[in-house]
Design a protein around this motif. Structure first.
Motif, short mmCIF file in Angstrom:
data_model
loop_
_atom_site.label_atom_id
_atom_site.label_comp_id
_atom_site.label_asym_id
_atom_site.label_seq_id
_atom_site.Cartn_x
_atom_site.Cartn_y
_atom_site.Cartn_z
N GLU A 1 -2.06 -0.67 -4.85
CA GLU A 1 -3.29 -0.96 -4.11
C GLU A 1 -3.85 -2.33 -4.45
O GLU A 1 -4.15 -3.14 -3.56
N LEU A 2 -3.98 -2.61 -5.75
CA LEU A 2 -4.63 -3.86 -6.14
C LEU A 2 -3.84 -5.05 -5.64
O LEU A 2 -4.41 -6.01 -5.10
N TRP B 1 -4.52 -5.64 -1.91
CA TRP B 1 -5.80 -6.30 -1.55
C TRP B 1 -5.82 -7.73 -2.03
O TRP B 1 -6.39 -8.59 -1.36
N THR C 1 2.20 2.22 -3.27
CA THR C 1 1.12 2.57 -4.18
C THR C 1 0.63 1.42 -5.04
O THR C 1 0.09 1.63 -6.11
N PRO D 1 -0.70 5.64 -8.64
CA PRO D 1 -1.06 4.42 -7.89
C PRO D 1 -1.61 3.35 -8.81
O PRO D 1 -2.35 3.62 -9.76
N HIS E 1 3.59 -0.40 -14.96
CA HIS E 1 3.06 -1.34 -13.97
C HIS E 1 3.33 -2.79 -14.31
O HIS E 1 2.58 -3.67 -13.90
N ASN F 1 -4.08 1.23 -9.12
CA ASN F 1 -5.40 0.80 -8.68
C ASN F 1 -5.95 -0.21 -9.68
O ASN F 1 -5.31 -0.54 -10.69
N ALA F 2 -7.16 -0.70 -9.40
CA ALA F 2 -7.71 -1.80 -10.19
C ALA F 2 -7.88 -1.40 -11.65
O ALA F 2 -7.64 -2.20 -12.55
N GLU F 3 -8.22 -0.14 -11.89
CA GLU F 3 -8.47 0.28 -13.27
C GLU F 3 -7.17 0.22 -14.09
O GLU F 3 -7.13 -0.37 -15.17
N ARG F 4 -6.10 0.83 -13.55
CA ARG F 4 -4.84 0.86 -14.31
C ARG F 4 -4.27 -0.55 -14.49
O ARG F 4 -3.87 -0.92 -15.59
N LEU G 1 0.83 -1.20 0.00
CA LEU G 1 0.00 0.00 0.00
C LEU G 1 0.87 1.25 0.00
O LEU G 1 0.59 2.21 -0.72
#
Lengths: 167, 114
Positions: free
Chosen positions: A52-53, A56, A50, A123, B58, A125-128, A47
């Motif tokens: 996030e996904l 979790w 950065t 970050p 990523h 996140n789920a979208e990226r 976290l």
């Protein structure tokens, strides 16, 4: 030292401390519970970094599923409750190789990165991550789903001797 | 953010995992130590994602997700093998498994411990 560095150091101390306890404690169930603490601290590190996904997913799969499976295995193999004195083998080679690998890699990283600072990226996140996963990494994703199916079937066949062996 | 901090944490976790794999006799504890090593690798992948500016953004986090899926598959198959070993030998101590004399006749008729 920014706030992120302080958080990283604190969570890292928790992660490394409980990780060392996992491999040194002489009580089986406690090793599993220390593993929960260690994996949770690593999720906190994700976290701060950065991711996030990944954090979790780590909580869901590692803390939720893998540790529960390991604790089931501890129970199904009738592990003794309390201290078990015969959990360890002679320790000198393990200390040499494990300590050498850990400290050697740490020295390598410390020499490579010194005390440099980087800017944290956007970050994950789920979208990226989802966009990236289904745009550039679709083929490995599908191969992994086949691998999961193969592992499932393999686990069933290994654990059922009546369908696994051809006697 | 100083990337050396999570990198060193990952290296130390990996060292603890290597120590556990070599030290422990109980197969379940060996699997736990393997999980520690996989987590260290994941931490290093996620940290590399913040320090390396790659063409595909990523990539490190996507790889960490893949490693988590692989770890789930690995622990499933590993625990099936451990439970089968316990059924055959009534013990999960890894240093009492004899690899040189594969008992083919013994494996055909598993001795179920009730």
């Amino acid at each position: 030292m920014t706030g992120a560095d302080v958080l990283l150091l604190a969570l890292g101390a928790v992660a490394v401390g409980s990780g060392v306890l996992v491999v040194t404690t002489d009580q089986l169930v406690r090793a599993g519970l220390y593993l929960v603490v260690c994996l949770g601290a690593v999720a906190g590190l994700y976290l701060v970094l950065t991711a996030e996904l990944v954090a979790w997913v780590q909580v869901l799969i590692y803390v939720g599923a893998v540790v529960v499976l390991l604790l089931f295995a501890v129970m199904l193999t009738r592990a003794p409750i309390g201290r078990s004195p015969d959990l360890d083998r002679p320790g000198l080679p393990a200390v040499l190789i494990g300590g050498g690998a850990g400290l050697g890699l740490a020295a390598l990283f410390a020499d490579a990165f010194r005390w440099s600072a980087v800017e944290l990226p956007a970050p994950g996140n789920a979208e990226r991550i989802g966009t990236e996963l289904f745009r550039a990494w679709v083929l490995p994703f599908e191969v992994l789903s086949v691998l999961l199916l193969a592992a499932l079937v393999g686990a069933i066949i290994v654990s059922r001797p009546d369908i696994g062996s051809r006697s | 953010m100083r990337p050396v901090i999570p990198y060193v944490i990952g290296a130390l976790l990996f060292g603890a995992g290597v120590y556990g794999v070599l030290r422990r006799r109980n197969a379940v504890l060996v699997l736990m130590a393997v999980e520690l090593m996989l987590n260290a690798v994941n931490l290093i992948l996620v940290t590399a994602d913040t320090t390396v500016r790659a063409t595909l953004p990523h990539g490190g986090q996507v790889f960490a997700l893949f490693v988590i899926v692989l770890a789930a598959a690995e622990v499933g198959v590993g625990l099936a093998i451990v439970l089968q070993l316990y059924r055959l030998r009534a013990s999960v101590a890894v240093d009492t498994v004899r690899l040189d004399a594969a008992p083919a006749s013994e494996l055909d008729e598993p001795r179920v411990i009730t």
